[in-house]
Enzyme design. Sequence first.
Site, PDB file in Angstrom:
ATOM      1  N   ASN A  16      21.958 -16.057 -59.048  1.00 35.11           N
ATOM      2  CA  ASN A  16      21.242 -14.810 -59.389  1.00 35.11           C
ATOM      3  C   ASN A  16      19.794 -15.056 -59.796  1.00 35.11           C
ATOM      4  O   ASN A  16      18.964 -14.145 -59.719  1.00 35.11           O
ATOM      5  CB  ASN A  16      21.965 -14.036 -60.502  1.00 35.11           C
ATOM      6  CG  ASN A  16      23.250 -13.382 -60.059  1.00 35.11           C
ATOM      7  OD1 ASN A  16      24.131 -13.104 -60.867  1.00 35.11           O
ATOM      8  ND2 ASN A  16      23.391 -13.128 -58.760  1.00 35.11           N
ATOM      9  N   ASP A  24      31.649  -7.128 -59.489  1.00 38.79           N
ATOM     10  CA  ASP A  24      30.782  -7.031 -58.310  1.00 38.79           C
ATOM     11  C   ASP A  24      30.592  -5.583 -57.853  1.00 38.79           C
ATOM     12  O   ASP A  24      31.500  -4.767 -57.971  1.00 38.79           O
ATOM     13  CB  ASP A  24      31.406  -7.867 -57.181  1.00 38.79           C
ATOM     14  CG  ASP A  24      30.427  -8.150 -56.055  1.00 38.79           C
ATOM     15  OD1 ASP A  24      29.213  -7.934 -56.241  1.00 38.79           O
ATOM     16  OD2 ASP A  24      30.881  -8.580 -54.983  1.00 38.79           O
TER      17      ASP A  24
HETATM   18  C1  FPP Z   1      27.180  -7.912 -59.190  1.00 37.93           C
HETATM   19  O1  FPP Z   1      26.588  -6.769 -58.664  1.00 37.93           O
HETATM   20  C2  FPP Z   1      26.936  -8.053 -60.572  1.00 37.93           C
HETATM   21  C3  FPP Z   1      26.005  -8.908 -61.140  1.00 37.93           C
HETATM   22  C4  FPP Z   1      25.067  -9.717 -60.367  1.00 37.93           C
HETATM   23  C5  FPP Z   1      25.913  -9.089 -62.558  1.00 37.93           C
HETATM   24  C6  FPP Z   1      26.960  -8.420 -63.405  1.00 37.93           C
HETATM   25  C7  FPP Z   1      26.242  -7.823 -64.505  1.00 37.93           C
HETATM   26  C8  FPP Z   1      26.631  -6.758 -65.197  1.00 37.93           C
HETATM   27  C9  FPP Z   1      27.938  -6.074 -65.046  1.00 37.93           C
HETATM   28  C10 FPP Z   1      25.696  -6.206 -66.200  1.00 37.93           C
HETATM   29  C11 FPP Z   1      25.413  -7.139 -67.297  1.00 37.93           C
HETATM   30  C12 FPP Z   1      26.645  -7.412 -68.053  1.00 37.93           C
HETATM   31  C13 FPP Z   1      26.730  -7.414 -69.380  1.00 37.93           C
HETATM   32  C14 FPP Z   1      28.054  -7.638 -70.003  1.00 37.93           C
HETATM   33  C15 FPP Z   1      25.553  -7.189 -70.241  1.00 37.93           C
HETATM   34  P1  FPP Z   1      25.593  -6.963 -57.457  1.00 37.93           P
HETATM   35  O2  FPP Z   1      24.230  -6.746 -57.965  1.00 37.93           O
HETATM   36  O3  FPP Z   1      25.831  -8.278 -56.794  1.00 37.93           O
HETATM   37  O4  FPP Z   1      26.067  -5.788 -56.557  1.00 37.93           O
HETATM   38  P2  FPP Z   1      25.948  -5.713 -54.970  1.00 37.93           P
HETATM   39  O5  FPP Z   1      26.795  -6.839 -54.434  1.00 37.93           O
HETATM   40  O6  FPP Z   1      26.534  -4.374 -54.708  1.00 37.93           O
HETATM   41  O7  FPP Z   1      24.497  -5.810 -54.632  1.00 37.93           O
END
Ligand code: FPP
Length: 239
Positions: A66, A18
């Site tokens: 998502n 996250d």
């Molecule tokens: C949370 O950050 C993360 C995600 C929604 C997706 C996780 C994805 C990755 C690490 C990249 C893709 C992974 C691979 C292995 C190809 P957020 O967007 O919710 O962050 P925020 O809470 O700060 O907005």
Amino acid sequence: MTEKHLLKVPQHVAIIMDGNGRWARQQSLSRLEGHKRGSEVARDIVTAASRIGISYLTLYAFSSENWRRDPNEVSGLMALLKHYLETEATELNKEGARLKIIGERSLLPNTILNLIEEVEDLTKTNKKIILQMAISYGSRAEIIHAVQHIAEKVRDHRLDPNKITEQVFEEHLYTAGVPDPDLLIRTSGEQRISNYLLWQVAYTELVFVDKFWPDFTPEDFMEALLTYQNRERRFGTAA
Ligand code: FPP
């Protein structure tokens, strides 16, 4: 800190990666830049986990919720997943990693689905580490899916309701055959489970790390493993 400090290596580690968006905002970058950086960190943590001797690693790459994000962010994340699968397949295979996707596959675009099937097939006999990537995954949906399958079996007289045990139920989850996580790590300072492996984390140790995922390093990972090592697990028994 080095790997030799670890006395008790967890068999299964699950991670909620996250904070990509907040990291990006902090750096005045786009959210997608944050995810891109996050995918690079994911690659490093897979390598570290495999070297440490962890047998199962489950990464939350894309949740059922998502899908409701801005369409540009969704398509950017899908492109990133595609890129990850294309570029990492050989490396994962070389590392002895087996890739398994958990989640609602029918919602994924065909290009991603085909690629997933290709990489799962390529790595299916590997045993060093099982990398479960949760994509289009939601734990409540997983549970409903399991209940539907069990109900169909009962309806068709293939399963006696009195024989539905925890073990039978687990065999109907996406994670069938994979032991429950010993440790769950969530980055970014949030302290929630967010519809992740709800059944499976019943006795899991939770470690929350303040850093955003793109800043998470293999050393931070070791630190979390050390915290786990120093916890006493009782599985509901008396102290
Ligand atoms: C949370 O950050 C993360 C995600 C929604 C997706 C996780 C994805 C990755 C690490 C990249 C893709 C992974 C691979 C292995 C190809 P957020 O967007 O919710 O962050 P925020 O809470 O700060 O907005």
